[in-house]
Enzyme design. Sequence first.
Site, PDB file in Angstrom:
ATOM      1  N   ASP A 141     -10.320   3.621   3.502  1.00  0.00           N
ATOM      2  CA  ASP A 141     -10.401   2.174   3.296  1.00  0.00           C
ATOM      3  C   ASP A 141     -11.846   1.678   3.488  1.00  0.00           C
ATOM      4  OD1 ASP A 141      -8.968  -0.151   2.615  1.00  0.00           O
ATOM      5  OD2 ASP A 141      -8.783  -0.774   4.705  1.00  0.00           O
ATOM      6  N   LYS A 165       0.842  -1.203   0.000  1.00  0.00           N
ATOM      7  CA  LYS A 165       0.000   0.000   0.000  1.00  0.00           C
ATOM      8  C   LYS A 165       0.879   1.255   0.000  1.00  0.00           C
ATOM      9  CE  LYS A 165      -3.744  -2.694   1.949  1.00  0.00           C
ATOM     10  NZ  LYS A 165      -4.518  -3.164   3.113  1.00  0.00           N
ATOM     11  N   GLN A 188      -4.353  -1.706   9.233  1.00  0.00           N
ATOM     12  CA  GLN A 188      -4.257  -3.024   8.613  1.00  0.00           C
ATOM     13  C   GLN A 188      -4.946  -4.075   9.480  1.00  0.00           C
ATOM     14  OE1 GLN A 188      -3.064  -3.805   5.506  1.00  0.00           O
ATOM     15  NE2 GLN A 188      -3.844  -5.862   5.915  1.00  0.00           N
TER      16      GLN A 188
END
Lengths: 281, 281
Positions: B122, B55, B99
Amino acid sequence: MSALVLDGKALAQKTEEELSARVVKLKEKSGGQTPILATILVGDDPASATYVKMKGNACRRIGMDSLQVELPSSTTTEELLNKIEELNENPNVHGILLQHPVPEQIDERACFDAIRLDKDVDGVTCLGFGRMAMGEEAYGCATPKGIMRLLEAYEIELEGKHAVVVGRSPILGKPMAAMLLNANATVTICHSRTRDLADHIRRADIVVGAVGRPEFIKAEWIKDGAVVVDAGYHPGGVGDIELAPLVDRVAAYTPVPGGVGPMTINTLIYQSVDSGERKMG
Amino acid sequence: MSALVLDGKALAQKTEEELSARVVKLKEKSGGQTPILATILVGDDPASATYVKMKGNACRRIGMDSLQVELPSSTTTEELLNKIEELNENPNVHGILLQHPVPEQIDERACFDAIRLDKDVDGVTCLGFGRMAMGEEAYGCATPKGIMRLLEAYEIELEGKHAVVVGRSPILGKPMAAMLLNANATVTICHSRTRDLADHIRRADIVVGAVGRPEFIKAEWIKDGAVVVDAGYHPGGVGDIELAPLVDRVAAYTPVPGGVGPMTINTLIYQSVDSGERKMG
């Protein structure tokens, strides 16, 4: 074989007795304080006024108070937001109901979403919906949550069943689908753009009519032994589903009136008492 | 007839070129300031570390920066919440990626939900999910949003089509179903408790595999001419759907790898650039 009647009126009455007892206890514990639902009515729509009145009456029947806020039809979004904020901050208010619909000039979504999660006893906020859908704690949207409570009271099995929800409104179809999914049903959501609606409904173990059009869902589409839930109510006492031909061949159904309708207000006061208990208990 | 290959890798590359150009403009406009995605890695899971690195690399390819936060596996919920709050308040941070998964002792849901809506690039918060599901502005959850962008790029018609989503996870199946519904598909959500999964899939115009089990969905269940989307990725380069027998008889499919996978990170940086433009532009 005669179908099981999912009697929302009876369940609502029985629940009111239990809620009355809980409110008595709550008053004892808190030195006489009464749980309060704030209701907000904007404008002078007679149907909305009637609903708000019915909700206030339901509060009083179980010993709660309602704080009735009435605002003129010229109210701005900002004015309504200020009022909601005031009620959010008021420690004596345990739940907030904003009667839908509000006048056109008001950003209804912004106003719904301004209701603080712990006071959203009508289950109308995006946050509450998102949390509920994700299995987190939140008050459910009143009508679909009322339907879930009704199905549960009659021990209707949902796990693994195929539920078809017809309608996708923010306060009915969408939360209904999420709740049925959380109860482990396989869920299909149909709506105005669905092709072959009849075909989808034919396969349903559970049908939820939430379209808002009188007898839009035909009896012949529904299979024998299905569970039929009708969230509609229209002039002449009919719902969204053509119910009469079904009563002898389905497993269970909600009558119209007296099925889903009473469970909506009942769920509102049920969740208001819960909020009162959390805040005062 | 050969199926259309929904080439996520190619679309991601093309999009990166567009995003690079937008970042150049953004830097010019803001006097050299660079949009920044903060990535949070908790613990030392090697797969998670690899994802975070990928990412960060994607950010750099398009000219963005990533602010890499690494916390020990002993991190508490409170410590992680404090870090997220710090990033929420940091005006130089335009998006936050936490994450998944975090170590067991951490309340992951609370931490996800602490990410401020405008930095939730996200798409992992309950609020963002609720708003998206209700048709309000919010960043979409990266994988399902990536799938929607891929379907749109290839002009796959969704309106009125019957989409069957297999899986109901918070970051894949549930938001996928909501997005397809918003695009006017009729949506069925299947999961581990679904009976007759094959039967549901046989009727699907669009099948989305989001179960996380290798080739769990059999080719023979899928009808000719369907659109097949495989969000799984397993050792040996297979997805959730038995794909090989389908390539000659479906209308379109996402290859594994190179289909859905590249679109996830691409959507993360796509939404990060959007956030940068809103905050800096």
